[in-house]
Design an enzyme around this catalytic site. Structure first.
Site, mmCIF file in Angstrom:
data_model
loop_
_atom_site.group_PDB
_atom_site.id
_atom_site.type_symbol
_atom_site.label_atom_id
_atom_site.label_comp_id
_atom_site.label_asym_id
_atom_site.label_seq_id
_atom_site.Cartn_x
_atom_site.Cartn_y
_atom_site.Cartn_z
ATOM 1 N N VAL A 113 0.829 -1.204 0.000
ATOM 2 C CA VAL A 113 0.000 0.000 0.000
ATOM 3 C C VAL A 113 0.861 1.251 0.000
ATOM 4 O O VAL A 113 0.565 2.230 -0.702
ATOM 5 C CB VAL A 113 -0.963 -0.005 1.204
ATOM 6 C CG1 VAL A 113 -1.798 1.264 1.225
ATOM 7 C CG2 VAL A 113 -1.876 -1.221 1.145
ATOM 8 N N LYS A 121 -6.933 -1.086 10.724
ATOM 9 C CA LYS A 121 -8.214 -1.369 11.388
ATOM 10 C C LYS A 121 -8.033 -1.985 12.759
ATOM 11 O O LYS A 121 -8.835 -1.736 13.669
ATOM 12 C CB LYS A 121 -9.116 -2.252 10.532
ATOM 13 C CG LYS A 121 -8.569 -3.632 10.138
ATOM 14 C CD LYS A 121 -7.797 -3.563 8.873
ATOM 15 C CE LYS A 121 -7.408 -4.922 8.333
ATOM 16 N NZ LYS A 121 -6.655 -4.773 7.067
ATOM 17 N N GLU A 149 -10.202 6.161 6.134
ATOM 18 C CA GLU A 149 -11.063 5.568 5.101
ATOM 19 C C GLU A 149 -10.532 4.219 4.624
ATOM 20 O O GLU A 149 -11.303 3.297 4.336
ATOM 21 C CB GLU A 149 -11.174 6.521 3.906
ATOM 22 C CG GLU A 149 -12.126 6.050 2.822
ATOM 23 C CD GLU A 149 -13.571 6.009 3.296
ATOM 24 O OE1 GLU A 149 -14.130 4.895 3.345
ATOM 25 O OE2 GLU A 149 -14.130 7.063 3.614
ATOM 26 N N GLY A 176 -11.094 -1.277 1.929
ATOM 27 C CA GLY A 176 -10.170 -0.805 0.904
ATOM 28 C C GLY A 176 -10.588 0.502 0.260
ATOM 29 O O GLY A 176 -10.711 1.528 0.921
ATOM 30 N N ILE A 189 -13.427 1.321 -1.109
ATOM 31 C CA ILE A 189 -14.853 1.671 -1.070
ATOM 32 C C ILE A 189 -15.055 2.811 -0.070
ATOM 33 O O ILE A 189 -14.658 2.690 1.089
ATOM 34 C CB ILE A 189 -15.707 0.460 -0.638
ATOM 35 C CG1 ILE A 189 -15.390 -0.759 -1.497
ATOM 36 C CG2 ILE A 189 -17.186 0.797 -0.712
ATOM 37 C CD1 ILE A 189 -16.038 -2.037 -1.006
ATOM 38 N N GLY A 231 -1.644 -15.129 -3.459
ATOM 39 C CA GLY A 231 -1.418 -13.916 -2.681
ATOM 40 C C GLY A 231 -2.673 -13.328 -2.071
ATOM 41 O O GLY A 231 -2.630 -12.248 -1.469
ATOM 42 N N GLU A 251 -2.673 -14.829 3.547
ATOM 43 C CA GLU A 251 -1.350 -14.813 4.152
ATOM 44 C C GLU A 251 -0.876 -16.239 4.430
ATOM 45 O O GLU A 251 -1.662 -17.193 4.449
ATOM 46 C CB GLU A 251 -1.400 -14.031 5.476
ATOM 47 C CG GLU A 251 -1.883 -12.597 5.341
ATOM 48 C CD GLU A 251 -0.857 -11.690 4.680
ATOM 49 O OE1 GLU A 251 0.333 -12.084 4.607
ATOM 50 O OE2 GLU A 251 -1.244 -10.601 4.231
ATOM 51 N N LYS A 280 -13.100 -4.498 11.433
ATOM 52 C CA LYS A 280 -13.785 -3.544 10.553
ATOM 53 C C LYS A 280 -15.216 -3.291 11.016
ATOM 54 O O LYS A 280 -15.704 -2.151 10.978
ATOM 55 C CB LYS A 280 -13.768 -4.070 9.120
ATOM 56 C CG LYS A 280 -12.369 -4.217 8.545
ATOM 57 C CD LYS A 280 -12.382 -4.982 7.226
ATOM 58 C CE LYS A 280 -10.983 -5.224 6.693
ATOM 59 N NZ LYS A 280 -10.978 -6.076 5.485
ATOM 60 N N GLY A 334 -5.832 -4.454 -1.790
ATOM 61 C CA GLY A 334 -4.948 -4.236 -2.927
ATOM 62 C C GLY A 334 -4.293 -2.876 -2.865
ATOM 63 O O GLY A 334 -4.799 -1.951 -2.227
#
Length: 429
Positions: free
Chosen positions: A15, A107, A131, A136, A138, A189, A192, A207, A304
């Site tokens: 990220v 989170k 956010e 992600g 959204i 991927g 994990e 979340k 992602g």
């Protein structure tokens, strides 16, 4: 055009690299929308030598991540380290305490320490934005906190973990069992090496506790979330659900009622006519039900580098504009401490799966336990296929109190007729 918003970035994983690439690719557009440039001035990560596919030579490298909080050239700190405690929490506390804006995708930290961090942000008149922490790319946090701000939210629920949704929808499409699909998800991927946080529902619960705090004006209460995962779901369960007109999804549900706040992450049977039944792959989706706006559906990529980086930079644009308010939609002192609702009072239907020994009297034993607990059976299906040395019995209940189903399962605990533990999945109403 105003002076640049100067950013210190902690964490250069997937990220973090995505944030740098996004700021480079859309620099002119972001500057116009923010009203001033957004520039990274300093970065920090564990490994200075690792090739991350982006040019880091233009940024100051800081070995001590905590030092970013007091960097003289930084207005905002972006934290992409992860973890509920440790360096991430130290960085958050220090940055907010110093009056610097703080943007995070963490989170776990917010679920455990969100109230404290919101209080620090307000005391220092600093922005706390997150956010990217839920779903992600959204914009569900902004949607609840701002777009639905005038509404009383009756319920918020959804598919909050892309790994689990990928596994379940793959099992559904190909008829394969959990362990095999999990191994494929790890190879691709999507999961994990240690997938426990995802497949046991913990990630989704983090979340959900954040969404519930925003939706209901309550303090984040991760410890009150009832958590169940998907590791015990069989291909046979998914096939049975399909024959009954359902799909299996890991769903987080939060609802405020007269006896407190109910929060649960658990595999559910979702009716085929419900939007969540058609969310496949690693996609996330969140539904919020407002008393004036009605049902809102937020759906898109839940993870992602691109989607998550998009959410991080959107928060930076808000800070650059000076557009930020209370982190959890209302001042921290207004967030109530809601009691944990007793799930036994909830009414609904359930799917129960038993693997049992193939012998006389097993059905009668299960039916007696249901009868004695006050559970009404809508349908009972016995499959002759062997599983763990036994046969599979699937039961769908009529609507009734959840306490009755729990009592029926307790009556069957330790039964010599059962092979392994029963599986309970609630049916989404």
């Amino acid at each position: 055009m105003g002076e640049a918003l100067r950013v210190a970035l902690a964490g250069l994983g997937t990220v973090g690299g995505g944030v740098i690439r996004l700021l480079d690719a859309n620099r002119d557009l972001i500057t116009r929308r923010a009203g001033r440039p957004i520039e990274i001035v300093a970065v920090s990560a564990r490994d200075r030598t690792k090739d991350r596919g982006v040019d880091l030579s233009r940024f100051e490298w800081v070995d001590d991540t905590a030092a970013l909080a007091s960097h003289p050239d930084a207005d905002v700190v972006v934290e992409l380290i992860g973890g509920s405690d440790g360096p991430a929490l130290t960085l958050a506390r220090t940055a907010l305490g110093a009056g610097r804006g703080f943007v995070t995708a963490n989170k776990a930290m917010l679920a455990h320490h969100g109230l404290e961090l919101a209080q620090k942000a307000e005391a220092s008149n600093a922005a706390l934005k997150f956010e990217a922490a839920v779903a992600g790319g959204i914009p569900v946090i902004k949607g609840l906190r701002e777009g639905a701000a005038a509404n009383a939210i009756a319920r918020v629920y959804g598919i909050l973990n892309g790994t689990c949704n990928f596994i379940l929808s793959k099992m559904e499409a190909e008829g394969r069992d959990f362990a095999e699909v999990l191994a494929e998800a790890q190879a691709l991927g999507y999961a994990e090496a240690d997938p426990s946080f995802d497949i046991d529902g913990v990630d989704a619960a983090h979340k959900l506790s954040i969404l519930a705090a925003i939706a209901f004006g309550t303090q984040p209460a991760f410890g009150d979330v009832a958590i169940g995962g998907v590791r015990h779901v069989l291909a046979a369960d998914i096939a049975q659900a399909a024959s009954l007109g359902y799909r299996v999804r890991l769903v987080g549900v939060a609802e405020e009622g007269a006896n407190g706040l109910f929060q649960r992450v658990h595999p559910h049977l979702v009716p085929l006519d419900h939007p969540l039944a058609h969310v496949t792959g690693s996609t996330n989706a969140v539904v919020a039900e407002g008393n004036f706006v009605g049902r809102l559906l937020f759906q898109g990529a839940g993870a992602g580098d691109g989607p998550t980086a998009s959410a991080v930079v959107a928060d930076l644009i808000d800070i650059a504009r000076g557009e930020y308010g209370a982190s959890f939609a209302m001042p921290a002192h207004e967030l109530s401490s809601a009691p944990k609702a007793d799930s036994g009072e909830r009414r609904g239907r359930a799917y129960l799966r038993f693997t049992v020994q193939d012998k006389v009297g097993v059905l009668a034993e299960i039916a007696a336990a249901m009868r004695d607990a006050g559970v009404s059976i809508e349908s009972l299906i016995q499959r002759g296929e062997a599983a763990d040395g036994g046969v599979m019995i699937a039961i769908v209940t009529h609507e009734g109190p959840e306490r009755a189903v729990a009592q029926a399962l307790e009556r069957l605990r330790g039964s010599q007729s059962l092979v392994g533990q029963p599986l309970l999945m609630h049916i989404l109403g």
